[in-house]
Design a protein around this motif. Structure first.
Motif, short mmCIF file in Angstrom:
data_model
loop_
_atom_site.label_atom_id
_atom_site.label_comp_id
_atom_site.label_asym_id
_atom_site.label_seq_id
_atom_site.Cartn_x
_atom_site.Cartn_y
_atom_site.Cartn_z
N LEU A 78 0.81 -1.22 0.00
CA LEU A 78 0.00 0.00 0.00
C LEU A 78 0.84 1.28 0.00
CD1 LEU A 78 -2.66 -1.13 2.64
CD2 LEU A 78 -2.99 -0.95 0.15
N ALA A 79 2.11 1.14 0.28
CA ALA A 79 2.99 2.30 0.42
C ALA A 79 3.44 2.82 -0.95
CB ALA A 79 4.21 1.92 1.25
N PRO A 80 3.72 4.12 -1.02
CA PRO A 80 4.23 4.68 -2.27
C PRO A 80 5.66 4.19 -2.53
CG PRO A 80 4.27 6.33 -0.53
CD PRO A 80 3.57 5.12 0.04
N ALA A 81 6.09 4.31 -3.77
CA ALA A 81 7.41 3.82 -4.19
C ALA A 81 8.56 4.53 -3.47
CB ALA A 81 7.56 3.97 -5.70
N GLU A 82 8.32 5.72 -2.93
CA GLU A 82 9.39 6.44 -2.25
C GLU A 82 9.84 5.75 -0.96
OE1 GLU A 82 8.40 10.17 -0.09
OE2 GLU A 82 6.38 9.72 -0.79
N LEU A 83 9.04 4.83 -0.44
CA LEU A 83 9.44 4.06 0.74
C LEU A 83 10.04 2.74 0.29
CD1 LEU A 83 7.69 6.13 2.27
CD2 LEU A 83 6.93 4.26 3.71
N SER A 84 11.22 2.44 0.81
CA SER A 84 11.82 1.12 0.58
C SER A 84 11.90 0.43 1.94
CB SER A 84 13.20 1.24 -0.06
OG SER A 84 14.09 1.89 0.80
N PHE A 85 11.54 -0.83 1.94
CA PHE A 85 11.44 -1.58 3.19
C PHE A 85 12.53 -2.65 3.24
CE2 PHE A 85 7.29 0.14 2.34
CZ PHE A 85 6.85 0.56 3.57
N GLU A 86 13.22 -2.70 4.37
CA GLU A 86 14.22 -3.74 4.59
C GLU A 86 13.83 -4.51 5.85
OE1 GLU A 86 18.98 -4.46 5.38
OE2 GLU A 86 18.22 -2.42 5.28
N HIS A 87 13.54 -5.79 5.68
CA HIS A 87 13.20 -6.62 6.82
C HIS A 87 14.50 -6.96 7.56
CE1 HIS A 87 8.91 -7.86 5.85
NE2 HIS A 87 9.23 -6.89 5.02
N VAL A 88 14.51 -6.65 8.83
CA VAL A 88 15.68 -6.86 9.67
C VAL A 88 15.58 -8.24 10.31
CG1 VAL A 88 16.95 -6.01 11.67
CG2 VAL A 88 15.86 -4.38 10.10
N ARG A 89 16.59 -9.03 10.09
CA ARG A 89 16.60 -10.39 10.64
C ARG A 89 16.88 -10.34 12.14
NH1 ARG A 89 20.29 -15.53 8.71
NH2 ARG A 89 19.27 -16.99 10.16
N ILE A 90 16.03 -11.02 12.93
CA ILE A 90 16.23 -11.03 14.38
C ILE A 90 16.26 -12.45 14.95
CG2 ILE A 90 15.22 -8.74 14.68
CD1 ILE A 90 12.68 -10.08 15.74
N ASP A 91 16.11 -13.44 14.09
CA ASP A 91 16.04 -14.83 14.58
C ASP A 91 17.40 -15.44 14.88
OD1 ASP A 91 16.78 -14.96 11.88
OD2 ASP A 91 15.83 -16.91 11.62
N ASP A 92 18.48 -14.79 14.51
CA ASP A 92 19.81 -15.34 14.70
C ASP A 92 20.60 -14.64 15.81
OD1 ASP A 92 20.01 -12.95 13.30
OD2 ASP A 92 21.55 -13.67 11.92
N LEU A 93 19.94 -13.78 16.54
CA LEU A 93 20.63 -13.02 17.59
C LEU A 93 20.77 -13.83 18.86
CD1 LEU A 93 18.67 -9.66 17.22
CD2 LEU A 93 20.98 -10.16 16.37
N PRO A 94 21.93 -13.77 19.50
CA PRO A 94 22.04 -14.38 20.82
C PRO A 94 21.25 -13.53 21.82
CG PRO A 94 24.03 -13.16 20.31
CD PRO A 94 23.16 -13.11 19.08
N LEU A 95 20.88 -14.12 22.94
CA LEU A 95 20.21 -13.34 23.98
C LEU A 95 21.18 -12.28 24.50
CD1 LEU A 95 18.31 -16.11 25.95
CD2 LEU A 95 17.36 -14.43 24.38
N TYR A 96 20.67 -11.06 24.62
CA TYR A 96 21.53 -9.97 25.07
C TYR A 96 22.13 -10.29 26.43
CZ TYR A 96 23.35 -5.72 26.90
OH TYR A 96 24.21 -4.83 27.47
N ASN A 97 23.40 -9.95 26.56
CA ASN A 97 24.13 -10.14 27.80
C ASN A 97 25.07 -8.94 27.92
OD1 ASN A 97 26.25 -10.88 29.60
ND2 ASN A 97 25.87 -13.05 29.20
N GLN A 98 25.12 -8.32 29.08
CA GLN A 98 25.95 -7.13 29.25
C GLN A 98 27.42 -7.40 28.96
OE1 GLN A 98 25.42 -5.18 33.00
NE2 GLN A 98 26.20 -3.25 32.24
N GLU A 99 27.83 -8.64 29.01
CA GLU A 99 29.21 -8.97 28.67
C GLU A 99 29.53 -8.65 27.21
OE1 GLU A 99 29.73 -13.02 29.91
OE2 GLU A 99 29.50 -12.51 32.02
N PHE A 100 28.49 -8.56 26.35
CA PHE A 100 28.69 -8.19 24.94
C PHE A 100 29.25 -6.78 24.82
CE2 PHE A 100 24.79 -10.75 23.21
CZ PHE A 100 25.41 -11.93 23.53
N ASP A 101 28.96 -5.94 25.78
CA ASP A 101 29.28 -4.52 25.66
C ASP A 101 30.76 -4.25 25.40
OD1 ASP A 101 26.61 -4.27 26.15
OD2 ASP A 101 26.81 -3.14 28.01
N HIS A 102 31.62 -5.17 25.76
CA HIS A 102 33.05 -4.99 25.56
C HIS A 102 33.54 -5.66 24.27
CE1 HIS A 102 33.20 -3.19 29.47
NE2 HIS A 102 32.61 -4.24 29.99
N ASP A 103 32.75 -6.59 23.74
CA ASP A 103 33.13 -7.29 22.51
C ASP A 103 31.83 -7.75 21.83
OD1 ASP A 103 34.60 -8.50 20.52
OD2 ASP A 103 34.98 -10.32 21.68
#
Length: 183
Positions: A29-54
């Motif tokens: 339904l959107a006009p051509a000026e909008l382009s949509f990119e589906h962001v993959r979220i199924d491969d993410l590890p569960l967030y852990n604060q230890e990620f913040d350094h690496d």
């Protein structure tokens, strides 16, 4: 205005997701000026604060996709009256570590459907609260949540009920006009 790149985050991983169908319907339904990119979220590890350094590469990729987008579209079902865990995890990953929130300042919208009579109203309210904290400017109206029924929207996003198509077209028109004001 040049093309508007919209990052789409769908809170359902199911192959035949009703919310993926809803996302496709909005795109149709959107006009051509909008382009949509589906962001993959199924491969993410569960967030852990230890990620913040690496930060893991897959998490860095998610953050880059969000940063590269002009706008956001969250399409969520409702699980136990809230946000699906996979979507909340993606939001946590993309907004951390502190000071590197990929969502900050971006305009977004929250929509969704579910088989329950209230659609995804509770999940959307919870998600809106989280997004407000993350400095995402969310389109306030119209709210889009409805009970999904068989045949309403097919796998390619074709809508079979005229009133639903008109309702979603009003949302899309409002979203596009609002994005023009925000960007």
């Amino acid at each position: 205005m040049a093309s508007i790149k919209v990052a789409v985050l769908i809170g359902s991983l199911r192959k035949e997701s009703f919310n993926r169908r809803l996302a496709y319907a909005v795109e149709r339904l959107a006009p051509a000026e909008l382009s949509f990119e589906h962001v993959r979220i199924d491969d993410l590890p569960l967030y852990n604060q230890e990620f913040d350094h690496d930060y893991p590469p897959v998490c860095q990729q998610l953050k880059q996709q969000i940063k590269a987008a002009d706008a956001l579209l969250f399409v969520t079902p409702e699980y136990n009256r809230s946000i699906p865990g996979v979507l909340k995890n993606a939001v946590d990953v993309a907004s951390r570590p502190y000071g590197s929130n990929a969502f900050a300042g971006k305009p977004g919208a929250v929509i969704g459907t579910s088989v329950g009579t209230t659609g995804s109203a509770m999940a959307q309210q919870h998600l809106r609260n989280v997004l407000a904290y993350l400095d995402v400017v969310v389109l306030p109206q119209p709210e889009v949540f409805f009970k999904f029924s068989d045949g309403l929207i097919d796998e390619q996003g074709h809508i079979s009920v005229e009133s639903t198509q008109k309702f979603l077209q009003r949302f899309v028109d409002r979203y596009v006009a609002w994005l023009h004001k925000q960007l």
